[in-house]
Design an enzyme around this catalytic site. Structure first.
Site, PDB file in Angstrom:
ATOM      1  N   ASN A  27      -7.054 -23.684  22.681  1.00 35.76           N
ATOM      2  CA  ASN A  27      -5.607 -23.925  22.782  1.00 35.76           C
ATOM      3  C   ASN A  27      -4.986 -24.525  21.525  1.00 35.76           C
ATOM      4  OD1 ASN A  27      -5.344 -22.987  25.474  1.00 35.76           O
ATOM      5  ND2 ASN A  27      -6.346 -24.871  26.156  1.00 35.76           N
ATOM      6  N   ILE A  61     -15.449 -19.646  15.894  1.00 26.57           N
ATOM      7  CA  ILE A  61     -16.204 -20.313  14.832  1.00 26.57           C
ATOM      8  C   ILE A  61     -17.177 -19.329  14.163  1.00 26.57           C
ATOM      9  CG2 ILE A  61     -17.738 -22.247  14.247  1.00 26.57           C
ATOM     10  CD1 ILE A  61     -14.825 -22.941  15.342  1.00 26.57           C
ATOM     11  N   GLN A  97      -3.274   5.604   3.675  1.00 23.79           N
ATOM     12  CA  GLN A  97      -2.258   6.649   3.504  1.00 23.79           C
ATOM     13  C   GLN A  97      -2.688   7.655   2.428  1.00 23.79           C
ATOM     14  OE1 GLN A  97       0.197   6.612   5.605  1.00 23.79           O
ATOM     15  NE2 GLN A  97       1.241   8.423   4.835  1.00 23.79           N
ATOM     16  N   ILE A  98      -3.230   7.154   1.342  1.00 22.05           N
ATOM     17  CA  ILE A  98      -3.641   8.048   0.245  1.00 22.05           C
ATOM     18  C   ILE A  98      -4.797   8.960   0.686  1.00 22.05           C
ATOM     19  CG2 ILE A  98      -4.757   8.055  -2.059  1.00 22.05           C
ATOM     20  CD1 ILE A  98      -2.956   5.573  -2.701  1.00 22.05           C
ATOM     21  N   GLU A 124      -8.179 -19.561   8.435  1.00 21.10           N
ATOM     22  CA  GLU A 124      -7.909 -20.741   7.592  1.00 21.10           C
ATOM     23  C   GLU A 124      -6.411 -20.976   7.396  1.00 21.10           C
ATOM     24  OE1 GLU A 124     -10.526 -21.783   4.473  1.00 21.10           O
ATOM     25  OE2 GLU A 124     -12.143 -20.533   5.241  1.00 21.10           O
ATOM     26  N   GLY A 182     -16.469 -26.334  12.739  1.00 20.88           N
ATOM     27  CA  GLY A 182     -15.668 -26.194  13.956  1.00 20.88           C
ATOM     28  C   GLY A 182     -14.459 -27.104  14.006  1.00 20.88           C
ATOM     29  N   LEU A 183     -13.291 -26.496  13.787  1.00 24.84           N
ATOM     30  CA  LEU A 183     -12.023 -27.218  13.935  1.00 24.84           C
ATOM     31  C   LEU A 183     -11.218 -26.597  15.086  1.00 24.84           C
ATOM     32  CD1 LEU A 183      -9.910 -29.270  12.716  1.00 24.84           C
ATOM     33  CD2 LEU A 183      -9.070 -27.373  11.328  1.00 24.84           C
TER      34      LEU A 183
HETATM   35  C1  LIG Z   1     -12.781 -14.008  12.374  1.00 27.62           C
HETATM   36  C2  LIG Z   1     -12.319 -15.432  12.501  1.00 27.62           C
HETATM   37  C3  LIG Z   1     -13.096 -16.452  11.966  1.00 27.62           C
HETATM   38  C4  LIG Z   1     -12.703 -17.795  12.106  1.00 27.62           C
HETATM   39  N1  LIG Z   1     -13.533 -18.782  11.667  1.00 27.62           N
HETATM   40  C5  LIG Z   1     -13.215 -20.088  11.942  1.00 27.62           C
HETATM   41  C6  LIG Z   1     -14.149 -21.126  11.653  1.00 27.62           C
HETATM   42  O1  LIG Z   1     -15.241 -20.872  11.115  1.00 27.62           O
HETATM   43  N2  LIG Z   1     -13.821 -22.395  11.991  1.00 27.62           N
HETATM   44  C7  LIG Z   1     -12.637 -22.705  12.586  1.00 27.62           C
HETATM   45  O2  LIG Z   1     -12.405 -23.881  12.871  1.00 27.62           O
HETATM   46  N3  LIG Z   1     -11.728 -21.741  12.882  1.00 27.62           N
HETATM   47  C8  LIG Z   1     -11.992 -20.431  12.584  1.00 27.62           C
HETATM   48  N4  LIG Z   1     -11.104 -19.445  12.902  1.00 27.62           N
HETATM   49  C9  LIG Z   1      -9.840 -19.789  13.549  1.00 27.62           C
HETATM   50  C10 LIG Z   1      -8.608 -19.569  12.687  1.00 27.62           C
HETATM   51  O3  LIG Z   1      -8.537 -20.527  11.665  1.00 27.62           O
HETATM   52  C11 LIG Z   1      -7.392 -19.564  13.616  1.00 27.62           C
HETATM   53  O4  LIG Z   1      -7.451 -18.362  14.357  1.00 27.62           O
HETATM   54  C12 LIG Z   1      -6.077 -19.671  12.886  1.00 27.62           C
HETATM   55  O5  LIG Z   1      -5.931 -20.939  12.315  1.00 27.62           O
HETATM   56  C13 LIG Z   1      -4.867 -19.380  13.800  1.00 27.62           C
HETATM   57  O6  LIG Z   1      -4.949 -20.101  14.983  1.00 27.62           O
HETATM   58  P1  LIG Z   1      -4.741 -19.350  16.388  1.00 27.62           P
HETATM   59  O7  LIG Z   1      -5.616 -18.178  16.374  1.00 27.62           O
HETATM   60  O8  LIG Z   1      -4.922 -20.340  17.472  1.00 27.62           O
HETATM   61  O9  LIG Z   1      -3.247 -18.847  16.359  1.00 27.62           O
HETATM   62  P2  LIG Z   1      -1.930 -19.715  16.856  1.00 27.62           P
HETATM   63  O10 LIG Z   1      -1.934 -21.046  16.184  1.00 27.62           O
HETATM   64  O11 LIG Z   1      -1.845 -19.662  18.336  1.00 27.62           O
HETATM   65  O12 LIG Z   1      -0.781 -18.813  16.230  1.00 27.62           O
HETATM   66  C14 LIG Z   1      -0.234 -17.673  16.891  1.00 27.62           C
HETATM   67  C15 LIG Z   1       0.979 -17.219  16.080  1.00 27.62           C
HETATM   68  O13 LIG Z   1       1.978 -18.248  16.058  1.00 27.62           O
HETATM   69  C16 LIG Z   1       2.311 -18.578  14.721  1.00 27.62           C
HETATM   70  N5  LIG Z   1       2.624 -20.006  14.610  1.00 27.62           N
HETATM   71  C17 LIG Z   1       1.920 -21.058  15.104  1.00 27.62           C
HETATM   72  N6  LIG Z   1       2.507 -22.210  14.752  1.00 27.62           N
HETATM   73  C18 LIG Z   1       3.605 -21.891  14.011  1.00 27.62           C
HETATM   74  C19 LIG Z   1       4.607 -22.630  13.361  1.00 27.62           C
HETATM   75  N7  LIG Z   1       4.623 -23.981  13.373  1.00 27.62           N
HETATM   76  N8  LIG Z   1       5.592 -21.969  12.703  1.00 27.62           N
HETATM   77  C20 LIG Z   1       5.576 -20.600  12.671  1.00 27.62           C
HETATM   78  N9  LIG Z   1       4.643 -19.844  13.265  1.00 27.62           N
HETATM   79  C21 LIG Z   1       3.676 -20.480  13.927  1.00 27.62           C
HETATM   80  C22 LIG Z   1       1.083 -18.197  13.922  1.00 27.62           C
HETATM   81  O14 LIG Z   1       1.399 -17.992  12.539  1.00 27.62           O
HETATM   82  C23 LIG Z   1       0.635 -16.929  14.607  1.00 27.62           C
HETATM   83  O15 LIG Z   1       1.413 -15.852  14.140  1.00 27.62           O
HETATM   84  C24 LIG Z   1     -11.464 -18.097  12.741  1.00 27.62           C
HETATM   85  C25 LIG Z   1     -10.672 -17.059  13.247  1.00 27.62           C
HETATM   86  C26 LIG Z   1     -11.084 -15.752  13.158  1.00 27.62           C
HETATM   87  C27 LIG Z   1     -10.229 -14.678  13.758  1.00 27.62           C
END
Ligand SMILES: Cc1cc2nc3c(=O)[nH]c(=O)nc-3n(C[C@H](O)[C@H](O)[C@H](O)COP(=O)(O)OP(=O)(O)OC[C@H]3O[C@@H](n4cnc5c(N)ncnc54)[C@H](O)[C@@H]3O)c2cc1C
Length: 380
Positions: free
Chosen positions: A140, A168, A347-348, A374, A135-136
């Site tokens: 927000n 997570i 598409q194919i 990630e 959990g990282l």
């Molecule tokens: C199915 C799934 C499994 C997951 N498993 C885990 C897990 O086991 N443990 C864990 O800790 N997390 C997990 N995650 C979380 C995942 O790592 C995050 O969703 C990811 O890092 C993106 O963070 P966010 O969703 O808050 O998007 P945000 O950070 O809010 O990003 C939203 C958009 O803004 C863009 N953006 C943000 N900052 C910048 C920047 N500086 N420059 C340009 N563009 C930017 C992003 O690229 C994205 O397009 C999981 C997510 C999913 C969907």
């Protein structure tokens, strides 16, 4: 060997070793029997099939990188990439859960746990007696994970954790979780600490499970901490090192998401190649139309490029070298390729590709996670 690795796959400069060939064959046999017949049901109902992961544990796939002395398989990153690729070639969401368990939770303890912690947790994780979570991310703070709000306050020989983690993998079903919480000032990259926390500790619970576009049999849920008292002996490494540790864990984790992307792309490509030879329009197989065969050639080329980048990162990781840049490149490229290849695969298949009677719509949905989890493509 030839049956499993095509000639092009043999030429990527990192020829598959005997263990990779064995792992491929084992997963293909296992997957056809235990995964493919059920995966659309799991996808439909969002069931997380824990029993399947116990079986993967029996096969040594839940502790691929864990040394033999801790009950793991003792393999390196090339074998690990092959294992994830082969699982994802059938079902990306099984590949995702396996990768998160191996790279994130287990990987963090393996890299930063002390001897006592390794002895206690690794054998149970490597055999899948326990399922791991990491959990990282918080509601927000995703890309900006260092800005986390979950706090751990020192109280005698314990830390008291309050806050919530979201998205997570195995947030509800994980038996043990590595959790990063704030122990210092906001904005200080050395103000966060990693704790290893067992499920039955008071004040730690699973929260809402997400209803997702793809990767639906991989459980994604909140983890909630409400005055959760964690003994100091559960700290991984030193106080204040948690965020920096996480970045290192993610360097390895990104190789696993590159491998996941590779497997999804390979599965989508194989399905569409076969279909293009079977489906006839204008009295000939659609593979005879250049518009289709050019697509297949592009798909195959991009997949090989993904494979090269992924195994380059695996090679460097095995050598103990920094893979910060190479794992980010592999993850970025392979995940974008997975989305592009799955899109062309739909598409194919034409109209049939848009239905659940054929496998490509699932590859298309699953692939999208790879450009997000990630670290998004933009962050790489
Ligand atoms: C199915 C799934 C499994 C997951 N498993 C885990 C897990 O086991 N443990 C864990 O800790 N997390 C997990 N995650 C979380 C995942 O790592 C995050 O969703 C990811 O890092 C993106 O963070 P966010 O969703 O808050 O998007 P945000 O950070 O809010 O990003 C939203 C958009 O803004 C863009 N953006 C943000 N900052 C910048 C920047 N500086 N420059 C340009 N563009 C930017 C992003 O690229 C994205 O397009 C999981 C997510 C999913 C969907």
């Amino acid at each position: 060997m030839e049956a499993i690795f095509s000639e092009t796959r043999m030429n990527y400069g990192f020829e598959p070793n005997e263990n990779q060939v064995m792992i491929s064959q084992m997963i293909r046999d296992f997957g056809e029997r235990e995964i493919r017949p059920y995966m659309m049901d799991w996808d439909e109902t969002q069931e997380f099939p824990i029993w399947l992961f116990k079986k993967l544990g029996d096969l040594g796939l839940m502790g691929v990188l864990v040394p033999l002395e801790y009950g793991g398989s003792g393999f390196g990153y090339h074998e690990y990439v092959t294992a994830i690729e082969e699982l994802a070639r059938i079902d990306g969401s099984v590949g995702l859960s396996m990768a998160a368990h191996n790279s994130l939770c287990t990987g963090h303890i393996l890299q930063f746990g002390n001897e006592e912690q390794k002895q206690k947790y690794l054998p149970k994780l490597a055999t899948a007696e326990w399922i791991g979570a990491w959990g990282l991310t918080e509601p927000n703070t995703g890309s900006d994970a260092g800005n986390m709000k979950t706090v751990a306050i020192e109280d005698g020989d314990h830390y008291v954790i309050n806050g919530a983690k979201n998205f997570i993998t195995h947030g509800i079903s994980g038996d043990v979780a590595v959790v990063i919480a704030r122990t210092g000032e906001v904005g200080d990259s050395h103000g966060m600490t990693a704790f290893v926390i067992e499920r039955d500790i008071e004040g730690f619970s699973g929260g809402r499970k997400e209803n997702k576009l793809g990767m639906r049999c991989s459980e994604t849920a909140e983890m909630i901490f409400d005055n959760c008292r964690v003994p100091k002996e559960n700290i991984l490494g030193q106080v204040g090192e948690g965020f920096v540790q996480s970045l290192k864990v993610l360097d390895g984790g990104r190789i696993s998401i590159a491998a996941l992307s590779l497997g999804i792309a390979q599965g989508a490509y194989e399905a569409s190649l076969q279909y293009s030879k079977e489906r006839e329009q204008f009295n000939q197989p659609i593979s005879k139309f250049q518009a289709i065969s050019f697509k297949l050639a592009d798909m195959a080329t991009k997949i090989e490029a993904s494979r090269l980048l992924t195994h380059q990162a695996a090679y460097l990781k095995n050598e103990g070298k920094s893979v910060n840049k190479e794992s980010a490149m592999a993850k970025y490229y392979a995940s974008e390729v997975a989305v592009a290849v799955a899109n062309e695969a739909v598409q194919i298949f034409g109209g049939y590709g848009f239905t659940k009677d054929y496998p490509v719509e699932k590859y298309y949905r699953d692939a999208k996670l790879c450009t997000i989890g990630e670290g998004t493509s933009e962050i790489q």
